[in-house]
Write a protein that holds these residues in place. Structure first.
Motif, PDB file in Angstrom:
ATOM      1  N   ARG A  53       3.904  -3.132   7.950  1.00 56.38           N
ATOM      2  CA  ARG A  53       2.914  -4.041   7.393  1.00 56.38           C
ATOM      3  C   ARG A  53       2.751  -4.015   5.874  1.00 56.38           C
ATOM      4  NH1 ARG A  53      -0.086  -7.903   8.971  1.00 56.38           N
ATOM      5  NH2 ARG A  53      -2.261  -8.180   8.406  1.00 56.38           N
ATOM      6  N   SER A  54       2.547  -2.851   5.272  1.00 59.62           N
ATOM      7  CA  SER A  54       2.258  -2.831   3.832  1.00 59.62           C
ATOM      8  C   SER A  54       3.302  -2.066   3.025  1.00 59.62           C
ATOM      9  CB  SER A  54       0.882  -2.222   3.589  1.00 59.62           C
ATOM     10  OG  SER A  54      -0.103  -2.958   4.271  1.00 59.62           O
ATOM     11  N   VAL A  55       4.409  -1.705   3.671  1.00 60.66           N
ATOM     12  CA  VAL A  55       5.471  -0.953   2.977  1.00 60.66           C
ATOM     13  C   VAL A  55       6.761  -1.753   3.116  1.00 60.66           C
ATOM     14  CG1 VAL A  55       6.511   1.330   2.668  1.00 60.66           C
ATOM     15  CG2 VAL A  55       4.255   1.142   3.713  1.00 60.66           C
ATOM     16  N   ALA A  56       6.844  -2.852   2.383  1.00 61.86           N
ATOM     17  CA  ALA A  56       7.930  -3.816   2.579  1.00 61.86           C
ATOM     18  C   ALA A  56       9.279  -3.260   2.122  1.00 61.86           C
ATOM     19  CB  ALA A  56       7.613  -5.105   1.828  1.00 61.86           C
ATOM     20  N   LYS A  69       0.860  -1.177   0.000  1.00 60.19           N
ATOM     21  CA  LYS A  69       0.000   0.000   0.000  1.00 60.19           C
ATOM     22  C   LYS A  69       0.901   1.234   0.000  1.00 60.19           C
ATOM     23  CE  LYS A  69      -3.866  -2.023   2.548  1.00 60.19           C
ATOM     24  NZ  LYS A  69      -4.444  -2.189   3.871  1.00 60.19           N
ATOM     25  N   PRO A  70       0.358   2.383  -0.414  1.00 58.79           N
ATOM     26  CA  PRO A  70       1.166   3.599  -0.316  1.00 58.79           C
ATOM     27  C   PRO A  70       1.564   3.872   1.133  1.00 58.79           C
ATOM     28  CG  PRO A  70      -0.812   3.968  -1.643  1.00 58.79           C
ATOM     29  CD  PRO A  70      -0.969   2.624  -1.003  1.00 58.79           C
ATOM     30  N   PHE A  71       2.780   4.363   1.315  1.00 52.81           N
ATOM     31  CA  PHE A  71       3.241   4.738   2.650  1.00 52.81           C
ATOM     32  C   PHE A  71       2.374   5.869   3.189  1.00 52.81           C
ATOM     33  CE2 PHE A  71       5.897   7.673   5.201  1.00 52.81           C
ATOM     34  CZ  PHE A  71       6.112   6.847   6.291  1.00 52.81           C
ATOM     35  N   ASP A  72       2.001   5.757   4.464  1.00 54.76           N
ATOM     36  CA  ASP A  72       1.183   6.775   5.123  1.00 54.76           C
ATOM     37  C   ASP A  72       1.796   7.024   6.497  1.00 54.76           C
ATOM     38  OD1 ASP A  72      -0.694   8.240   6.505  1.00 54.76           O
ATOM     39  OD2 ASP A  72      -2.410   6.995   5.950  1.00 54.76           O
ATOM     40  N   ALA A  73       2.395   8.196   6.674  1.00 53.13           N
ATOM     41  CA  ALA A  73       3.112   8.495   7.925  1.00 53.13           C
ATOM     42  C   ALA A  73       2.205   8.405   9.142  1.00 53.13           C
ATOM     43  CB  ALA A  73       3.760   9.874   7.848  1.00 53.13           C
TER      44      ALA A  73
END
Length: 263
Positions: free
Chosen positions: A147-150, A135-139
Protein backbone atom coordinates in the motif's frame (compact mmCIF):
# COMPACT_ATOMS: atom_id res chain seq x y z
CA UNK A 1 32.15 9.80 -6.06
CA UNK A 2 32.72 6.58 -4.08
CA UNK A 3 31.99 3.40 -6.03
CA UNK A 4 29.96 1.99 -3.14
CA UNK A 5 27.22 4.54 -3.91
CA UNK A 6 27.25 4.15 -7.70
CA UNK A 7 23.77 3.54 -9.13
CA UNK A 8 22.50 1.32 -11.93
CA UNK A 9 19.01 2.28 -13.14
CA UNK A 10 17.30 -0.71 -14.78
CA UNK A 11 14.41 -0.16 -17.22
CA UNK A 12 12.57 -3.19 -18.57
CA UNK A 13 10.50 -2.78 -21.72
CA UNK A 14 8.32 -4.82 -24.08
CA UNK A 15 7.07 -3.41 -27.41
CA UNK A 16 6.58 0.06 -25.85
CA UNK A 17 9.08 2.44 -27.46
CA UNK A 18 7.30 5.68 -26.54
CA UNK A 19 7.16 4.62 -22.87
CA UNK A 20 10.88 3.83 -22.91
CA UNK A 21 11.70 7.18 -24.56
CA UNK A 22 9.75 9.00 -21.82
CA UNK A 23 11.74 7.15 -19.14
CA UNK A 24 15.08 7.77 -20.89
CA UNK A 25 14.38 11.53 -21.06
CA UNK A 26 13.63 11.50 -17.33
CA UNK A 27 16.92 9.70 -16.58
CA UNK A 28 18.91 12.03 -18.87
CA UNK A 29 17.44 15.13 -17.19
CA UNK A 30 18.82 14.16 -13.76
CA UNK A 31 21.31 16.64 -12.28
CA UNK A 32 23.36 13.61 -11.20
CA UNK A 33 23.25 10.95 -13.92
CA UNK A 34 23.24 7.27 -13.03
CA UNK A 35 26.55 5.47 -13.37
CA UNK A 36 24.67 3.09 -15.66
CA UNK A 37 21.24 2.98 -17.28
CA UNK A 38 20.63 -0.63 -18.27
CA UNK A 39 17.72 -1.35 -20.62
CA UNK A 40 16.34 -4.89 -20.67
CA UNK A 41 14.40 -5.17 -23.91
CA UNK A 42 12.34 -8.33 -24.32
CA UNK A 43 10.31 -7.02 -27.29
CA UNK A 44 8.95 -9.19 -30.08
CA UNK A 45 9.43 -6.38 -32.63
CA UNK A 46 12.56 -4.39 -33.56
CA UNK A 47 11.33 -0.85 -32.77
CA UNK A 48 13.21 -0.42 -29.47
CA UNK A 49 16.39 -2.15 -30.63
CA UNK A 50 16.43 -0.03 -33.81
CA UNK A 51 15.98 3.18 -31.81
CA UNK A 52 18.72 2.29 -29.32
CA UNK A 53 21.16 1.35 -32.06
CA UNK A 54 20.42 4.22 -34.45
CA UNK A 55 20.13 7.19 -32.06
CA UNK A 56 23.03 8.71 -30.13
CA UNK A 57 22.78 7.48 -26.53
CA UNK A 58 24.67 8.73 -23.44
CA UNK A 59 27.77 6.77 -22.47
CA UNK A 60 26.07 5.42 -19.31
CA UNK A 61 23.28 3.72 -21.29
CA UNK A 62 23.62 0.12 -22.39
CA UNK A 63 21.08 -2.50 -23.35
CA UNK A 64 20.33 -6.18 -23.75
CA UNK A 65 17.96 -7.07 -26.60
CA UNK A 66 16.66 -10.62 -26.12
CA UNK A 67 13.40 -12.34 -25.30
CA UNK A 68 12.68 -13.13 -21.66
CA UNK A 69 10.17 -15.16 -19.68
CA UNK A 70 8.19 -12.24 -18.28
CA UNK A 71 8.52 -9.29 -15.91
CA UNK A 72 10.24 -11.15 -13.07
CA UNK A 73 12.76 -12.70 -15.46
CA UNK A 74 13.49 -9.25 -16.99
CA UNK A 75 14.00 -7.75 -13.50
CA UNK A 76 16.38 -10.57 -12.60
CA UNK A 77 18.34 -10.16 -15.81
CA UNK A 78 18.76 -6.47 -15.05
CA UNK A 79 19.92 -7.11 -11.47
CA UNK A 80 22.38 -9.85 -12.48
CA UNK A 81 23.85 -7.65 -15.24
CA UNK A 82 24.02 -4.43 -13.18
CA UNK A 83 27.59 -3.12 -12.88
CA UNK A 84 27.09 -1.01 -9.75
CA UNK A 85 26.22 -1.57 -6.05
CA UNK A 86 22.86 0.25 -5.86
CA UNK A 87 20.02 -0.75 -8.23
CA UNK A 88 16.80 1.03 -9.13
CA UNK A 89 14.06 -0.64 -11.19
CA UNK A 90 12.42 2.15 -13.19
CA UNK A 91 9.92 0.59 -15.64
CA UNK A 92 9.60 1.95 -19.16
CA UNK A 93 6.74 4.45 -18.74
CA UNK A 94 7.61 5.47 -15.17
CA UNK A 95 9.60 8.68 -14.63
CA UNK A 96 11.49 10.46 -11.88
CA UNK A 97 9.42 13.04 -10.00
CA UNK A 98 12.14 15.71 -10.20
CA UNK A 99 15.59 16.32 -11.68
CA UNK A 100 17.22 15.83 -8.28
CA UNK A 101 16.04 12.34 -7.36
CA UNK A 102 19.31 10.50 -8.01
CA UNK A 103 21.31 13.23 -6.24
CA UNK A 104 19.01 12.95 -3.19
CA UNK A 105 19.23 9.15 -3.13
CA UNK A 106 23.00 9.13 -3.51
CA UNK A 107 23.39 11.58 -0.62
CA UNK A 108 21.07 9.45 1.49
CA UNK A 109 23.14 6.30 0.96
CA UNK A 110 26.34 8.27 1.65
CA UNK A 111 24.94 9.55 4.95
CA UNK A 112 23.53 6.12 5.92
CA UNK A 113 26.11 3.57 4.74
CA UNK A 114 24.51 0.78 6.81
CA UNK A 115 21.26 0.96 4.80
CA UNK A 116 20.64 -1.95 2.41
CA UNK A 117 17.48 -0.61 0.76
CA UNK A 118 15.28 2.46 0.77
CA UNK A 119 11.86 3.60 -0.38
CA UNK A 120 10.16 6.98 -0.74
CA UNK A 121 6.98 8.57 -2.04
CA UNK A 122 5.25 8.15 -5.40
CA UNK A 123 2.81 10.23 -7.44
CA UNK A 124 -0.20 8.19 -8.60
CA UNK A 125 -3.72 8.72 -9.94
CA UNK A 126 -6.44 7.38 -7.64
CA UNK A 127 -10.15 7.96 -8.13
CA UNK A 128 -9.31 10.43 -10.91
CA UNK A 129 -7.21 12.51 -8.46
CA UNK A 130 -3.42 12.91 -8.60
CA UNK A 131 -1.94 12.29 -5.15
CA UNK A 132 1.42 11.56 -3.55
CA UNK A 133 1.56 8.50 -1.30
CA UNK A 134 4.33 6.92 0.69
CA UNK A 135 5.16 5.90 4.26
CA UNK A 136 8.16 4.33 5.96
CA UNK A 137 8.26 0.55 5.58
CA UNK A 138 6.95 -1.23 8.68
CA UNK A 139 7.42 -5.01 8.79
CA UNK A 140 4.52 -5.36 11.26
CA UNK A 141 2.17 -4.03 8.54
CA UNK A 142 3.25 -6.43 5.79
CA UNK A 143 -0.26 -7.95 5.84
CA UNK A 144 -1.47 -4.70 4.21
CA UNK A 145 0.41 -5.46 0.99
CA UNK A 146 2.34 -2.82 -0.97
CA UNK A 147 0.00 0.00 0.00
CA UNK A 148 2.44 2.76 1.00
CA UNK A 149 5.82 1.29 0.01
CA UNK A 150 5.65 1.50 -3.77
CA UNK A 151 8.16 -0.64 -5.64
CA UNK A 152 9.16 2.08 -8.20
CA UNK A 153 10.59 4.09 -5.26
CA UNK A 154 12.90 1.33 -4.00
CA UNK A 155 16.67 1.58 -4.28
CA UNK A 156 18.27 -1.75 -3.33
CA UNK A 157 21.92 -2.70 -2.90
CA UNK A 158 22.75 -5.51 -5.29
CA UNK A 159 24.27 -7.55 -2.45
CA UNK A 160 20.79 -7.84 -0.87
CA UNK A 161 19.62 -10.14 -3.67
CA UNK A 162 22.51 -12.51 -2.85
CA UNK A 163 20.98 -12.92 0.62
CA UNK A 164 17.24 -12.94 -0.07
CA UNK A 165 17.12 -14.26 -3.65
CA UNK A 166 15.82 -12.72 -6.86
CA UNK A 167 12.24 -12.18 -8.09
CA UNK A 168 10.07 -15.30 -8.22
CA UNK A 169 9.13 -15.64 -11.87
CA UNK A 170 6.27 -18.03 -11.06
CA UNK A 171 4.35 -15.03 -9.67
CA UNK A 172 2.97 -12.95 -12.53
CA UNK A 173 1.66 -9.82 -10.77
CA UNK A 174 2.65 -9.55 -7.10
CA UNK A 175 6.32 -10.50 -7.45
CA UNK A 176 7.31 -7.19 -5.86
CA UNK A 177 5.21 -7.97 -2.78
CA UNK A 178 6.80 -11.43 -2.54
CA UNK A 179 10.20 -9.73 -2.56
CA UNK A 180 9.07 -7.26 0.12
CA UNK A 181 8.18 -10.16 2.44
CA UNK A 182 11.76 -11.44 2.05
CA UNK A 183 13.55 -8.08 2.27
CA UNK A 184 11.72 -7.14 5.50
CA UNK A 185 14.66 -7.78 7.83
CA UNK A 186 17.29 -5.96 5.76
CA UNK A 187 18.51 -2.57 7.12
CA UNK A 188 16.07 -0.01 5.71
CA UNK A 189 15.80 3.76 5.30
CA UNK A 190 12.86 5.98 4.30
CA UNK A 191 13.52 8.93 1.98
CA UNK A 192 10.72 11.46 2.52
CA UNK A 193 10.81 12.76 -1.07
CA UNK A 194 8.67 12.06 -4.14
CA UNK A 195 10.86 9.61 -6.07
CA UNK A 196 8.77 8.51 -9.05
CA UNK A 197 5.64 9.18 -11.09
CA UNK A 198 3.79 5.94 -11.69
CA UNK A 199 2.45 5.13 -15.14
CA UNK A 200 -0.76 3.30 -14.27
CA UNK A 201 -1.83 2.53 -17.84
CA UNK A 202 -0.53 -1.05 -17.48
CA UNK A 203 -2.62 -2.04 -14.46
CA UNK A 204 -6.18 -3.12 -15.18
CA UNK A 205 -8.98 -3.68 -12.69
CA UNK A 206 -8.74 -7.40 -13.35
CA UNK A 207 -5.02 -7.39 -12.52
CA UNK A 208 -5.65 -5.44 -9.32
CA UNK A 209 -8.13 -8.04 -8.04
CA UNK A 210 -5.73 -10.83 -8.97
CA UNK A 211 -2.89 -9.07 -7.15
CA UNK A 212 -4.99 -8.93 -3.96
CA UNK A 213 -5.55 -12.69 -4.21
CA UNK A 214 -1.82 -13.19 -4.82
CA UNK A 215 -1.01 -11.05 -1.76
CA UNK A 216 -2.99 -13.30 0.57
CA UNK A 217 -1.32 -16.44 -0.83
CA UNK A 218 2.15 -14.88 -0.57
CA UNK A 219 1.67 -13.51 2.95
CA UNK A 220 0.32 -16.82 4.25
CA UNK A 221 3.15 -18.71 2.50
CA UNK A 222 5.67 -16.84 4.67
CA UNK A 223 3.71 -16.17 7.87
CA UNK A 224 0.89 -18.74 8.02
CA UNK A 225 -2.89 -18.26 7.93
CA UNK A 226 -3.87 -14.65 8.67
CA UNK A 227 -7.42 -13.44 9.27
CA UNK A 228 -6.00 -9.90 9.59
CA UNK A 229 -4.54 -10.12 6.07
CA UNK A 230 -7.79 -11.49 4.60
CA UNK A 231 -9.92 -8.75 6.21
CA UNK A 232 -7.51 -6.05 5.00
CA UNK A 233 -7.56 -7.38 1.43
CA UNK A 234 -11.38 -7.47 1.50
CA UNK A 235 -11.32 -3.80 2.60
CA UNK A 236 -9.02 -2.94 -0.35
CA UNK A 237 -11.35 -4.80 -2.74
CA UNK A 238 -14.36 -2.79 -1.51
CA UNK A 239 -12.45 0.51 -1.72
CA UNK A 240 -11.28 -0.34 -5.23
CA UNK A 241 -14.86 -1.07 -6.31
CA UNK A 242 -16.05 2.17 -4.66
CA UNK A 243 -13.45 4.24 -6.55
CA UNK A 244 -15.00 3.08 -9.84
CA UNK A 245 -18.26 4.85 -8.84
CA UNK A 246 -19.06 8.56 -8.96
CA UNK A 247 -19.93 8.48 -5.22
CA UNK A 248 -16.55 6.93 -4.44
CA UNK A 249 -14.72 9.51 -6.57
CA UNK A 250 -16.59 12.33 -4.80
CA UNK A 251 -15.77 10.91 -1.36
CA UNK A 252 -12.13 10.52 -2.34
CA UNK A 253 -11.99 14.16 -3.50
CA UNK A 254 -13.17 15.19 -0.02
CA UNK A 255 -10.59 12.88 1.59
CA UNK A 256 -7.87 14.46 -0.56
CA UNK A 257 -9.10 17.95 0.34
CA UNK A 258 -8.76 17.05 4.02
CA UNK A 259 -5.17 15.99 3.41
CA UNK A 260 -5.98 12.34 4.16
CA UNK A 261 -5.19 10.78 0.76
CA UNK A 262 -2.03 9.17 2.15
CA UNK A 263 -3.72 7.99 5.35
Amino acid sequence: RPFMNAITVISICFNNLSDLQKTCISVDEQTVHPDEHLIINGSTNDEIADWLNSQPQPRYRRWINERDKGIGDAFNKGILNASHPITHLLHAGDTYASENVLAIVQNFFTEHPQIAWSSGNIKVVRGGETIVIGKPFDASKLYRGMRSVAHPTWFVKKEVYNRIGLFNNEIKIAMDYDLMCRIANEPYGYINETIAIFDDSGISTKNYKQSLKDNIAIYEHYFGYSLKCRIWQLRLRILHWLLQTSLGKWLFKIKKGLGLANA
